[in-house]
Write a protein that holds these residues in place. Structure first.
Motif, PDB file in Angstrom:
ATOM      1  N   PRO A  40       6.541   6.919  -2.050  1.00 45.91           N
ATOM      2  CA  PRO A  40       5.421   6.912  -1.104  1.00 45.91           C
ATOM      3  C   PRO A  40       4.027   7.038  -1.728  1.00 45.91           C
ATOM      4  CG  PRO A  40       6.624   8.979  -0.972  1.00 45.91           C
ATOM      5  CD  PRO A  40       7.417   8.079  -1.871  1.00 45.91           C
ATOM      6  N   ARG A  41       3.930   7.441  -2.977  1.00 46.13           N
ATOM      7  CA  ARG A  41       2.648   7.505  -3.693  1.00 46.13           C
ATOM      8  C   ARG A  41       1.549   8.225  -2.904  1.00 46.13           C
ATOM      9  NH1 ARG A  41       2.370   1.543  -6.536  1.00 46.13           N
ATOM     10  NH2 ARG A  41       4.190   1.858  -7.849  1.00 46.13           N
TER      11      ARG A  41
ATOM     12  N   ASN B 250       1.569   9.078   0.194  1.00 48.20           N
ATOM     13  CA  ASN B 250       1.702   8.869   1.629  1.00 48.20           C
ATOM     14  C   ASN B 250       3.029   9.490   2.074  1.00 48.20           C
ATOM     15  OD1 ASN B 250      -0.602   6.940   2.033  1.00 48.20           O
ATOM     16  ND2 ASN B 250       0.584   5.798   0.514  1.00 48.20           N
ATOM     17  N   ARG B 251       3.264   9.523   3.355  1.00 47.78           N
ATOM     18  CA  ARG B 251       4.571   9.976   3.842  1.00 47.78           C
ATOM     19  C   ARG B 251       5.567   8.845   3.605  1.00 47.78           C
ATOM     20  NH1 ARG B 251       3.753  13.155   9.423  1.00 47.78           N
ATOM     21  NH2 ARG B 251       5.886  13.761   8.934  1.00 47.78           N
TER      22      ARG B 251
ATOM     23  N   GLY C  52       5.832   1.325   5.015  1.00 50.12           N
ATOM     24  CA  GLY C  52       5.645   2.313   3.961  1.00 50.12           C
ATOM     25  C   GLY C  52       6.740   2.159   2.924  1.00 50.12           C
TER      26      GLY C  52
ATOM     27  N   ASN D 153       3.456  -2.257   8.343  1.00 48.28           N
ATOM     28  CA  ASN D 153       3.853  -1.846   6.998  1.00 48.28           C
ATOM     29  C   ASN D 153       4.750  -0.628   7.173  1.00 48.28           C
ATOM     30  OD1 ASN D 153       4.066  -0.685   4.425  1.00 48.28           O
ATOM     31  ND2 ASN D 153       2.026  -1.333   3.834  1.00 48.28           N
TER      32      ASN D 153
ATOM     33  N   THR E 192       2.021   1.916   8.384  1.00 44.14           N
ATOM     34  CA  THR E 192       0.868   1.454   9.155  1.00 44.14           C
ATOM     35  C   THR E 192       1.310   0.518  10.272  1.00 44.14           C
ATOM     36  OG1 THR E 192      -0.426   1.466   7.105  1.00 44.14           O
ATOM     37  CG2 THR E 192      -1.367   0.282   8.961  1.00 44.14           C
TER      38      THR E 192
ATOM     39  N   SER F 238       0.810  -1.218   0.000  1.00 47.54           N
ATOM     40  CA  SER F 238       0.000   0.000   0.000  1.00 47.54           C
ATOM     41  C   SER F 238       0.849   1.276   0.000  1.00 47.54           C
ATOM     42  CB  SER F 238      -0.930   0.030   1.217  1.00 47.54           C
ATOM     43  OG  SER F 238      -0.188   0.267   2.395  1.00 47.54           O
ATOM     44  N   HIS F 239       2.129   1.149   0.336  1.00 47.39           N
ATOM     45  CA  HIS F 239       3.051   2.292   0.454  1.00 47.39           C
ATOM     46  C   HIS F 239       2.661   3.201   1.620  1.00 47.39           C
ATOM     47  CE1 HIS F 239       4.921   1.919  -3.755  1.00 47.39           C
ATOM     48  NE2 HIS F 239       4.082   0.909  -3.618  1.00 47.39           N
ATOM     49  N   ARG F 240       1.769   2.771   2.462  1.00 46.76           N
ATOM     50  CA  ARG F 240       1.280   3.575   3.581  1.00 46.76           C
ATOM     51  C   ARG F 240       1.873   3.053   4.900  1.00 46.76           C
ATOM     52  NH1 ARG F 240      -3.859   2.194   3.633  1.00 46.76           N
ATOM     53  NH2 ARG F 240      -4.212   3.416   1.761  1.00 46.76           N
TER      54      ARG F 240
END
Length: 174
Positions: A133-134, A136-137, A128, A126, A115, A111-113
């Motif tokens: 990051p798409r 996200n940070r 990230g 996750n 978490t 998800s690139h997030r």
């Protein structure tokens, strides 16, 4: 120290900078949850890290996927880690994977997030993406033994420049 990365998505190399690069070089163990994309990125990580454990992701080339498993389990710092790029069923699928592997932590990407989720039986983590990051940070995770010495790891998700995004604790069962 344990450093955790995912979703590099590079054709050039590891794309590590700042604190992320320092963590990869200094860590006792480095875990990567897949999507290097290229052999160049995978080999760049392998060249930076002494003990490197990775899985392949859905965006990895065939040459990368041939070198890495879809999932793996390892023990480090008194904690059992189950590593995958993603699992069908989202949080439920990840938690079921963790339970099946008797894991304390499930490391995942996709998800690139950044978490952290407490799934009761295990922690879902996750880190990230440090490089892509798409929206996200950008992120990566580090875990170190707790100062109380009680078999617990203190973890943080950080941006590559060292900015703290989130803190968490993990108690190992190993």
């Amino acid at each position: 120290m344990i450093a955790i990365f995912s979703d590099t998505h590079s054709h050039r190399g590891h794309e590590l900078t700042g604190e992320a690069l320092a963590a990869a070089r200094e860590a006792d163990v480095v875990i990567h949850a897949g999507d290097f994309t290229s052999v160049a990125a995978l080999e760049a990580f392998q060249n930076e890290c002494d003990r490197f454990y990775a899985v392949h992701g859905n965006a990895d080339s065939a040459a990368v996927s041939d070198r890495l498993p879809t999932s793996r389990v390892l023990e480090a710092g008194g904690v059992r880690f189950a590593v995958t790029h993603r699992r069908d069923g989202s949080e439920t699928g990840l938690a079921m994977f963790g339970r099946a592997e008797a894991a304390d932590v499930v490391v995942f990407g996709h998800s690139h997030r950044p978490t952290v989720i407490d799934a009761e039986d295990c922690l879902l983590l996750n880190p990230g993406s440090h490089a892509q990051p798409r929206g996200n940070r950008p992120g990566f995770a580090v875990l170190e033994p707790a100062v109380d010495g009680e078999g617990r790891l203190e973890g943080e998700i950080r941006e590559p420049d060292g900015t703290l995004l989130e803190s968490f604790d993990v108690t190992g069962t190993v």
